[in-house]
Write an enzyme that holds these catalytic residues in place. Structure first.
Site, PDB file in Angstrom:
ATOM      1  CG  HIS A   1     -85.846  -0.576  -7.802  1.00 14.83           C
ATOM      2  ND1 HIS A   1     -87.071  -1.157  -7.575  1.00 14.83           N
ATOM      3  CD2 HIS A   1     -85.508  -0.884  -9.079  1.00 14.83           C
ATOM      4  CE1 HIS A   1     -87.440  -1.798  -8.675  1.00 14.83           C
ATOM      5  NE2 HIS A   1     -86.523  -1.647  -9.599  1.00 14.83           N
TER       6      HIS A   1
ATOM      7  CB  CYS B   1     -88.581   0.795 -11.492  1.00 11.46           C
ATOM      8  SG  CYS B   1     -89.061  -0.832 -12.137  1.00 11.46           S
TER       9      CYS B   1
ATOM     10  CG  HIS C   1     -85.130  -0.167 -13.781  1.00 11.69           C
ATOM     11  ND1 HIS C   1     -85.224  -0.952 -12.656  1.00 11.69           N
ATOM     12  CD2 HIS C   1     -83.820   0.132 -13.924  1.00 11.69           C
ATOM     13  CE1 HIS C   1     -84.012  -1.122 -12.151  1.00 11.69           C
ATOM     14  NE2 HIS C   1     -83.147  -0.467 -12.890  1.00 11.69           N
TER      15      HIS C   1
ATOM     16  CG  ASP D   1     -86.573  -4.360 -14.889  1.00 12.08           C
ATOM     17  OD1 ASP D   1     -85.805  -5.312 -14.757  1.00 12.08           O
ATOM     18  OD2 ASP D   1     -87.190  -3.821 -13.953  1.00 12.08           O
ATOM     19  CG  HIS D   2     -88.651  -7.786 -14.723  1.00 12.08           C
ATOM     20  ND1 HIS D   2     -89.573  -7.596 -13.736  1.00 12.08           N
ATOM     21  CD2 HIS D   2     -87.454  -7.826 -14.097  1.00 12.08           C
ATOM     22  CE1 HIS D   2     -88.955  -7.503 -12.571  1.00 12.08           C
ATOM     23  NE2 HIS D   2     -87.663  -7.635 -12.767  1.00 12.08           N
TER      24      HIS D   2
ATOM     25  CE1 TYR E   1     -82.782  -7.871 -14.681  1.00 14.10           C
ATOM     26  CE2 TYR E   1     -83.809  -9.361 -13.105  1.00 14.10           C
ATOM     27  CZ  TYR E   1     -83.471  -8.082 -13.506  1.00 14.10           C
ATOM     28  OH  TYR E   1     -83.814  -7.014 -12.733  1.00 14.10           O
TER      29      TYR E   1
END
Ligand code: DNO
Length: 409
Positions: free
Chosen positions: A250, A288, A315, A358-359, A375
């Site tokens: 990542h 990501c 991501h 993501d997020h 999350y």
């Protein structure tokens, strides 16, 4: 891409039956109860895999199988820890899990200063402020040399004459004990424990513990950290080949060195380096888009094109960078990462590639639920709906049949 979702195990407030309703095909999770550095037992892996399969989904990706600090700084027990890591890989592969997301960030996994920053529409998002982060470094951690480093600091990729030290002093003049407590919570507690990080919610003296962790890296330069990453990857590659395991690091979030610690997965040059240092298809990347887009030095679309073939996991999220360099999460349809183009690139490369949003923002009822930072359920579901629409449109352009999950067709 395969539509996946990060789920924190059987205690997650978001259940697998909820995820089935929103088109999730694969689960991204970890054995969060196994202490960092220990072997993941095959029985525990099987139990979780079967539980997931009971809901008609599969365990697609491990996020994360944590790399112990000692492997990162090159401590005396690193070979023993690498042996444990290899055994966990073998056990996962024996249960049919073949994609491992991990990171090589010293001490701190991801970093934000505000977890509930208001958006103009009344929702909230994660936020990173350089001056608040510098305040934490100088006045809360009290790191030696921090003031001098911040005096010389240049926001990566942004041409600003920002005087971070002056901003820190302005913050100091109005800082309260509650404000300091909030910064500690945001930077080293609430963002760390749930991702199997070093500091947990119930640690009594998080700052003291954090200082001890930082001191493990005294004298560890960027070059040493690179050597240690190469050492780790070279050691595990034979096992990855033997059992068909794809490792995907990542990127560092945010993508620049923090707190005097080197960070080595931040840019095109870094990615080129680690892929070349251990040039094996099993050594790959978690693309990501959010972490990479938080750095103004990164051209995210160009990087996706360049590294698509070595990407094993995606991501999708996007950051907005303010003129002074501070950043927040943007809409999944806006910001610096062009998610429409990224979906085209990765759908074309490999329609089976696992992808998760993501997020998500915190919206509607999310705030009352106590979800892990970044999350949320509704915010991530909203983003997932947007991404599914983009995928359906991209697939049509590419002549691929978009896979609808959960409906009669
Ligand atoms: C934060 C996450 C990271 C990520 C790890 C992977 O939201 O993106 O915690 O899971 O760095 O090892």
């Amino acid at each position: 891409m395969e539509k996946t979702w990060r789920w924190f195990g059987k205690n997650d407030k978001i259940t697998l039956s909820m995820l089935r309703q929103i088109g999730v095909e694969g689960i991204v999770t970890a054995l969060h109860d196994v202490p960092n550095g220990e072997v993941w037992p095959r029985e525990k892996i099987r139990d979780l895999r079967e539980y997931i399969e009971g809901f008609g989904m599969r365990w697609s990706v491990v996020e994360s199988l944590p790399v112990s600090e000692s492997i990162k700084y090159g401590g005396p027990d690193r070979d023993a820890l690498i042996d444990n890591y290899k055994q966990s890989l073998r056990n996962l592969s024996a249960e049919g899990v073949h994609t491992i997301c991990y990171n090589f960030m010293p001490v701190l996994d991801w970093a934000r200063t505000d977890l509930n920053h208001p958006n103009p529409n009344g929702t909230s998002n994660l936020y990173f402020s350089y001056s608040e982060f510098a305040y934490f470094d100088i006045y809360i951690v009290g790191r030696e040399g921090a003031r001098e480093e911040w005096a010389a600091f240049k926001v990566p990729g942004i041409d600003t004459d920002r005087d971070i030290l002056a901003e820190v002093e302005a913050l100091r003049s109005k800082m309260t004990p509650e404000g300091e407590h909030r910064l500690v919570e945001n930077i080293i507690v609430k963002t760390q424990g749930f991702v199997s990080g070093n500091i947990r919610e119930d640690d009594e003296h998080p700052v003291e513990l954090f200082r001890q962790l930082l001191s493990l890296y005294d004298g560890i330069t960027r070059e040493r950290l690179r050597e240690n990453m190469k050492y780790f990857l070279s050691a595990i590659m034979p096992v990855c080949e033997e059992c068909g395991m794809n490792m995907c690091v990542h990127p560092d979030d945010p993508p620049f060195p923090v707190l005097g610690l080197p960070r080595i997965v931040t840019s095109d040059e870094d990615i080129e380096w680690f892929l070349g240092a251990v040039d094996n298809p099993h050594n790959g990347l978690t693309f990501c888009a959010g972490s990479l887009s938080a750095g103004a030095h990164n051209d995210v679309t160009a990087m996706a094109r360049k590294y698509a073939s070595r990407t094993h996991f995606v991501h999708l999220r996007s950051c907005h960078i303010f003129p002074n360099g501070d950043f927040t999460e943007a809409s999944h349809l806006g910001g610096r990462a062009d998610i429409v183009e990224l979906v085209r690139i990765f759908e074309k490369e490999n329609p089976e590639l696992p992808m998760r949003v993501d997020h998500g923002m915190t919206m509607l009822d999310d705030a009352s639920k106590g979800y892990n930072a970044g999350y949320s359920f509704l915010g991530r579901m909203f983003a997932m709906g947007q991404v599914q629409g983009i995928m359906a449109a991209a697939d049509k352009e590419l002549g691929i049949r978009y896979k609808i999950t959960g409906f009669y067709e």
